[in-house]
Design a protein around this motif. Structure first.
Motif, PDB file in Angstrom:
ATOM      1  N   LYS A 174       0.693  -1.330   0.066  1.00  0.00           N
ATOM      2  CA  LYS A 174      -0.155  -0.013   0.154  1.00  0.00           C
ATOM      3  C   LYS A 174       1.049   1.277  -0.071  1.00  0.00           C
ATOM      4  O   LYS A 174       0.714   2.088  -0.935  1.00  0.00           O
ATOM      5  CB  LYS A 174      -0.848  -0.094   1.267  1.00  0.00           C
ATOM      6  CG  LYS A 174      -1.936   1.269   1.158  1.00  0.00           C
ATOM      7  CD  LYS A 174      -2.703   1.045   2.458  1.00  0.00           C
ATOM      8  CE  LYS A 174      -3.504   2.272   2.522  1.00  0.00           C
ATOM      9  NZ  LYS A 174      -4.748   2.155   3.488  1.00  0.00           N
ATOM     10  N   TYR A 175       1.796   1.353   0.836  1.00  0.00           N
ATOM     11  CA  TYR A 175       2.814   2.445   1.028  1.00  0.00           C
ATOM     12  C   TYR A 175       3.549   2.485  -0.388  1.00  0.00           C
ATOM     13  O   TYR A 175       3.788   3.644  -0.951  1.00  0.00           O
ATOM     14  CB  TYR A 175       3.636   2.329   2.149  1.00  0.00           C
ATOM     15  CG  TYR A 175       4.892   3.113   2.059  1.00  0.00           C
ATOM     16  CD1 TYR A 175       4.612   4.539   2.534  1.00  0.00           C
ATOM     17  CD2 TYR A 175       6.093   2.846   1.622  1.00  0.00           C
ATOM     18  CE1 TYR A 175       5.838   5.694   2.548  1.00  0.00           C
ATOM     19  CE2 TYR A 175       7.205   3.616   1.563  1.00  0.00           C
ATOM     20  CZ  TYR A 175       6.991   5.016   1.885  1.00  0.00           C
ATOM     21  OH  TYR A 175       8.013   5.862   2.029  1.00  0.00           O
ATOM     22  N   THR A 176       3.876   1.432  -0.696  1.00  0.00           N
ATOM     23  CA  THR A 176       4.687   1.452  -2.128  1.00  0.00           C
ATOM     24  C   THR A 176       3.863   1.960  -3.333  1.00  0.00           C
ATOM     25  O   THR A 176       4.413   2.894  -4.028  1.00  0.00           O
ATOM     26  CB  THR A 176       5.310   0.006  -2.494  1.00  0.00           C
ATOM     27  OG1 THR A 176       6.253  -0.245  -1.365  1.00  0.00           O
ATOM     28  CG2 THR A 176       6.064  -0.021  -3.509  1.00  0.00           C
ATOM     29  N   ALA A 177       2.593   1.710  -3.166  1.00  0.00           N
ATOM     30  CA  ALA A 177       1.799   2.105  -4.278  1.00  0.00           C
ATOM     31  C   ALA A 177       1.662   3.411  -4.352  1.00  0.00           C
ATOM     32  O   ALA A 177       1.581   4.133  -5.466  1.00  0.00           O
ATOM     33  CB  ALA A 177       0.420   1.149  -4.566  1.00  0.00           C
ATOM     34  N   GLU A 178       1.559   3.919  -3.195  1.00  0.00           N
ATOM     35  CA  GLU A 178       1.342   5.451  -3.237  1.00  0.00           C
ATOM     36  C   GLU A 178       2.521   6.214  -3.434  1.00  0.00           C
ATOM     37  O   GLU A 178       2.495   7.443  -4.219  1.00  0.00           O
ATOM     38  CB  GLU A 178       0.603   5.879  -1.554  1.00  0.00           C
ATOM     39  CG  GLU A 178       0.649   7.339  -1.339  1.00  0.00           C
ATOM     40  CD  GLU A 178      -0.010   7.589   0.024  1.00  0.00           C
ATOM     41  OE1 GLU A 178       0.055   8.679   0.204  1.00  0.00           O
ATOM     42  OE2 GLU A 178      -0.435   6.757   0.759  1.00  0.00           O
ATOM     43  N   ARG A 179       3.691   5.712  -2.940  1.00  0.00           N
ATOM     44  CA  ARG A 179       4.965   6.456  -3.126  1.00  0.00           C
ATOM     45  C   ARG A 179       5.296   6.057  -4.667  1.00  0.00           C
ATOM     46  O   ARG A 179       5.576   7.219  -5.223  1.00  0.00           O
ATOM     47  CB  ARG A 179       6.121   5.562  -2.437  1.00  0.00           C
ATOM     48  CG  ARG A 179       7.386   6.329  -2.650  1.00  0.00           C
ATOM     49  CD  ARG A 179       8.363   5.308  -2.297  1.00  0.00           C
ATOM     50  NE  ARG A 179       8.618   4.285  -3.281  1.00  0.00           N
ATOM     51  CZ  ARG A 179       8.964   3.287  -2.927  1.00  0.00           C
ATOM     52  NH1 ARG A 179       9.579   2.801  -1.930  1.00  0.00           N
ATOM     53  NH2 ARG A 179       9.196   1.949  -3.694  1.00  0.00           N
ATOM     54  N   ASP A 180       5.012   5.220  -5.386  1.00  0.00           N
ATOM     55  CA  ASP A 180       5.157   5.282  -6.837  1.00  0.00           C
ATOM     56  C   ASP A 180       4.199   6.099  -7.736  1.00  0.00           C
ATOM     57  O   ASP A 180       4.633   6.757  -8.831  1.00  0.00           O
ATOM     58  CB  ASP A 180       4.757   3.721  -7.404  1.00  0.00           C
ATOM     59  CG  ASP A 180       5.984   2.649  -6.704  1.00  0.00           C
ATOM     60  OD1 ASP A 180       7.066   2.941  -6.213  1.00  0.00           O
ATOM     61  OD2 ASP A 180       5.758   1.605  -7.131  1.00  0.00           O
ATOM     62  N   THR A 181       3.071   6.479  -7.064  1.00  0.00           N
ATOM     63  CA  THR A 181       2.291   7.090  -7.646  1.00  0.00           C
ATOM     64  C   THR A 181       2.594   8.608  -7.683  1.00  0.00           C
ATOM     65  O   THR A 181       2.390   9.441  -8.610  1.00  0.00           O
ATOM     66  CB  THR A 181       0.832   7.125  -7.186  1.00  0.00           C
ATOM     67  OG1 THR A 181       0.421   5.733  -7.417  1.00  0.00           O
ATOM     68  CG2 THR A 181      -0.306   8.008  -7.749  1.00  0.00           C
ATOM     69  N   ARG A 182       2.926   8.928  -6.574  1.00  0.00           N
ATOM     70  CA  ARG A 182       3.654  10.461  -6.275  1.00  0.00           C
ATOM     71  C   ARG A 182       4.927  10.551  -7.281  1.00  0.00           C
ATOM     72  O   ARG A 182       4.859  12.031  -7.306  1.00  0.00           O
ATOM     73  CB  ARG A 182       3.900  10.567  -4.902  1.00  0.00           C
ATOM     74  CG  ARG A 182       2.670  10.491  -3.946  1.00  0.00           C
ATOM     75  CD  ARG A 182       3.107  11.006  -2.426  1.00  0.00           C
ATOM     76  NE  ARG A 182       1.863  10.805  -1.536  1.00  0.00           N
ATOM     77  CZ  ARG A 182       1.085  11.720  -1.577  1.00  0.00           C
ATOM     78  NH1 ARG A 182       1.194  12.797  -2.287  1.00  0.00           N
ATOM     79  NH2 ARG A 182       0.172  11.487  -0.499  1.00  0.00           N
ATOM     80  N   ARG A 183       5.436   9.812  -7.476  1.00  0.00           N
ATOM     81  CA  ARG A 183       6.772   9.923  -8.573  1.00  0.00           C
ATOM     82  C   ARG A 183       6.266  10.495  -9.812  1.00  0.00           C
ATOM     83  O   ARG A 183       7.281  10.836 -10.704  1.00  0.00           O
ATOM     84  CB  ARG A 183       7.488   8.786  -8.570  1.00  0.00           C
ATOM     85  CG  ARG A 183       8.289   8.269  -7.603  1.00  0.00           C
ATOM     86  CD  ARG A 183       9.487   7.440  -8.092  1.00  0.00           C
ATOM     87  NE  ARG A 183       8.938   6.151  -8.351  1.00  0.00           N
ATOM     88  CZ  ARG A 183       9.273   5.100  -7.983  1.00  0.00           C
ATOM     89  NH1 ARG A 183       9.919   4.861  -6.833  1.00  0.00           N
ATOM     90  NH2 ARG A 183       8.678   3.901  -8.314  1.00  0.00           N
ATOM     91  N   ILE A 184       5.185  10.124 -10.546  1.00  0.00           N
ATOM     92  CA  ILE A 184       4.678  10.447 -11.805  1.00  0.00           C
ATOM     93  C   ILE A 184       4.592  12.112 -11.917  1.00  0.00           C
ATOM     94  O   ILE A 184       3.984  12.693 -11.117  1.00  0.00           O
ATOM     95  CB  ILE A 184       3.345   9.588 -11.972  1.00  0.00           C
ATOM     96  CG1 ILE A 184       3.396   8.293 -11.917  1.00  0.00           C
ATOM     97  CG2 ILE A 184       3.033  10.015 -13.543  1.00  0.00           C
ATOM     98  CD1 ILE A 184       4.527   7.570 -12.604  1.00  0.00           C
ATOM     99  N   ARG A 185       4.976  12.500 -12.910  1.00  0.00           N
ATOM    100  CA  ARG A 185       4.951  13.828 -13.361  1.00  0.00           C
ATOM    101  C   ARG A 185       3.422  14.278 -13.652  1.00  0.00           C
ATOM    102  O   ARG A 185       2.799  13.599 -14.564  1.00  0.00           O
ATOM    103  CB  ARG A 185       6.072  14.027 -14.551  1.00  0.00           C
ATOM    104  CG  ARG A 185       5.792  15.524 -14.872  1.00  0.00           C
ATOM    105  CD  ARG A 185       6.616  15.719 -16.471  1.00  0.00           C
ATOM    106  NE  ARG A 185       7.369  17.157 -15.758  1.00  0.00           N
ATOM    107  CZ  ARG A 185       8.308  17.318 -16.443  1.00  0.00           C
ATOM    108  NH1 ARG A 185       8.781  16.666 -17.309  1.00  0.00           N
ATOM    109  NH2 ARG A 185       9.002  18.644 -16.392  1.00  0.00           N
ATOM    110  N   GLY A 186       3.228  15.319 -13.148  1.00  0.00           N
ATOM    111  CA  GLY A 186       1.549  15.527 -13.268  1.00  0.00           C
ATOM    112  C   GLY A 186       0.675  15.272 -12.068  1.00  0.00           C
ATOM    113  O   GLY A 186      -0.517  15.784 -12.049  1.00  0.00           O
ATOM    114  N   VAL A 187       1.263  14.427 -11.255  1.00  0.00           N
ATOM    115  CA  VAL A 187       0.365  14.037  -9.954  1.00  0.00           C
ATOM    116  C   VAL A 187       0.392  15.065  -8.937  1.00  0.00           C
ATOM    117  O   VAL A 187       1.351  15.461  -8.500  1.00  0.00           O
ATOM    118  CB  VAL A 187       0.897  12.595  -9.582  1.00  0.00           C
ATOM    119  CG1 VAL A 187      -0.082  12.386  -8.296  1.00  0.00           C
ATOM    120  CG2 VAL A 187       0.507  11.452 -10.413  1.00  0.00           C
ATOM    121  N   VAL A 188      -0.692  15.616  -8.843  1.00  0.00           N
ATOM    122  CA  VAL A 188      -0.525  16.804  -7.702  1.00  0.00           C
ATOM    123  C   VAL A 188      -1.189  16.361  -6.409  1.00  0.00           C
ATOM    124  O   VAL A 188      -0.458  16.781  -5.223  1.00  0.00           O
ATOM    125  CB  VAL A 188      -1.773  17.764  -8.241  1.00  0.00           C
ATOM    126  CG1 VAL A 188      -1.936  18.992  -7.086  1.00  0.00           C
ATOM    127  CG2 VAL A 188      -1.342  18.282  -9.449  1.00  0.00           C
TER     128      VAL A 188
END
Length: 118
Positions: free
Chosen positions: A47-61
């Protein structure tokens, strides 16, 4: 700025790229940079890793993490299992009435904690 479909695809690609999580049951939605993760996942680490990976994407606010952790049956523990494990880890203690000097302690006034000698 990326459109919602492209942002959603980029997040899914990032989740698929990370070998430490299983994104099979993760749903991703995007709305103007706000990404929502929902579904089920196998551990709190994932769960933590999925959230961390998502925050890495350019354009995610922002990331809204609605993932529910469902542990595999082999790792589930009942309340009785947890209580038994806690009983083994915590040394026994006895509560006794306070002495004549009026020493007060938990759980209510007039009681003190005494541990058996080991």
């Amino acid at each position: 700025m990326k459109n919602n479909a492209q942002l959603q695809r980029d997040v899914l690609d990032e989740l698929l790229w990370d070998p430490s999580i299983n994104p099979a049951n993760i749903e991703v939605s995007a709305d103007d940079g706000a990404v929502t993760l929902s579904g089920t996942i196998g551990s709190y680490t994932e769960k933590y890793t999925a959230e961390r990976d998502t925050r890495r994407i350019r354009g995610v606010v922002s990331v809204f993490d609605n993932l529910e952790v469902q542990l595999p049956p082999a790792y589930e523990r009942t309340d009785a299992d947890v209580a038994g494990a806690a009983k083994l880890c915590i040394p026994p203690r006895r509560w006794s009435k306070a002495d004549a000097r009026g020493t007060a302690g938990p759980p209510m006034a007039g009681w003190t904690l005494s541990c058996p000698s080991q």
